[in-house]
Design a protein around this motif. Structure first.
Motif, PDB file in Angstrom:
ATOM      1  N   ALA A   1       0.842  -1.207   0.000  1.00  0.00           N
ATOM      2  CA  ALA A   1       0.000   0.000   0.000  1.00  0.00           C
ATOM      3  C   ALA A   1       0.869   1.245   0.000  1.00  0.00           C
ATOM      4  O   ALA A   1       1.604   1.493   0.953  1.00  0.00           O
ATOM      5  N   GLY A   2       0.785   2.031  -1.067  1.00  0.00           N
ATOM      6  CA  GLY A   2       1.531   3.282  -1.125  1.00  0.00           C
ATOM      7  C   GLY A   2       1.028   4.260  -0.075  1.00  0.00           C
ATOM      8  O   GLY A   2      -0.162   4.329   0.194  1.00  0.00           O
ATOM      9  N   GLY A   3       1.919   4.989   0.530  1.00  0.00           N
ATOM     10  CA  GLY A   3       1.549   5.997   1.513  1.00  0.00           C
ATOM     11  C   GLY A   3       1.314   5.476   2.920  1.00  0.00           C
ATOM     12  O   GLY A   3       1.003   6.244   3.814  1.00  0.00           O
ATOM     13  N   ASP A   4       1.463   4.173   3.145  1.00  0.00           N
ATOM     14  CA  ASP A   4       1.223   3.605   4.478  1.00  0.00           C
ATOM     15  C   ASP A   4       2.520   3.618   5.281  1.00  0.00           C
ATOM     16  O   ASP A   4       3.283   2.654   5.280  1.00  0.00           O
ATOM     17  N   VAL A   5       2.762   4.738   5.951  1.00  0.00           N
ATOM     18  CA  VAL A   5       4.014   4.925   6.686  1.00  0.00           C
ATOM     19  C   VAL A   5       4.180   3.889   7.799  1.00  0.00           C
ATOM     20  O   VAL A   5       5.248   3.278   7.912  1.00  0.00           O
ATOM     21  N   PRO A   6       3.170   3.632   8.653  1.00  0.00           N
ATOM     22  CA  PRO A   6       3.373   2.641   9.720  1.00  0.00           C
ATOM     23  C   PRO A   6       3.756   1.248   9.202  1.00  0.00           C
ATOM     24  O   PRO A   6       4.607   0.577   9.788  1.00  0.00           O
ATOM     25  N   VAL A   7       3.151   0.827   8.100  1.00  0.00           N
ATOM     26  CA  VAL A   7       3.496  -0.483   7.536  1.00  0.00           C
ATOM     27  C   VAL A   7       4.923  -0.448   6.991  1.00  0.00           C
ATOM     28  O   VAL A   7       5.695  -1.394   7.192  1.00  0.00           O
TER      29      VAL A   7
END
Length: 195
Positions: free
Chosen positions: A135-141
């Motif tokens: 997922a693009g933009g998913d900083v925590p992941v």
């Protein structure tokens, strides 16, 4: 700068005298038990997070808590890892990512780094982390995947691979959450400490 000078004065006046025996011991003994790889972000203070005393942790701080895969070329991170493992005999290695990491945010959100070519080149060490994150933009992941990828990079270092095979060192992946103070252990079930 005045704040730093005042801090040094407080250290010399209050902290150092209270720990004089510890510092006398440390003057001739360097035996940290843990290599702690963390981000250079000023909000992440390994000794504060872990409650460690001076001499307990051998700390490497890099943007994005990145650990380049081993290369025979001269590299300050590789040299520090090798020294901690081969010379100091650390028993544990922690790679600690954190919430709101600027390096991971830049990567997750695809920021333009054309004005920061050294940063762009450095962040290429997170390519495996990015490929694990769908997922693009998913900083925590991305932060979590990056910790796991950096642990994999650590194993490419001969000193780490050797001591792992001998059962003399253990690897740990953590994520520190700045607003709550919680530390998630990615390499074991549950948090580092019960909440």
């Amino acid at each position: 700068m005045q704040d730093l000078a005042e801090g040094v004065a407080r250290f010399q006046r209050d902290v150092f005298p209270a720990k004089a025996e510890l510092f006398a011991h440390l003057a001739t003994h360097h035996t940290p038990h843990t290599l702690f790889v963390s981000c250079s972000d000023a909000r992440v203070v390994p000794e504060l997070i872990t409650g460690a005393e001076p001499g307990d942790l051998f700390v490497i701080r890099t943007a994005g808590n990145l650990v380049p895969a081993y290369s025979p070329e001269a590299d300050g991170v590789a040299a520090s890892i090798e020294y901690a493992v081969a010379a100091l005999g650390v028993r544990d290695i922690v790679v600690c990512g954190h919430s709101a990491c600027g390096a991971m945010t830049v990567l997750a959100e695809g920021h333009d780094l054309s004005g920061a070519p050294a940063v762009a080149a450095w962040l290429r060490h997170a390519d495996a982390s990015r490929s694990r994150t769908t997922a693009g933009g998913d900083v925590p992941v991305l932060v979590r995947n990056n910790v796991l990828a950096q642990l994999a990079n650590l194993v490419t270092h001969p000193s780490v691979a050797r001591t792992l095979a001998e059962g003399k060192v253990a690897l740990h992946g953590w994520v520190y959450d700045i607003p709550t103070g919680r530390v998630e252990n990615l390499t074991a079930a549950g948090p580092v400490l019960a909440a």
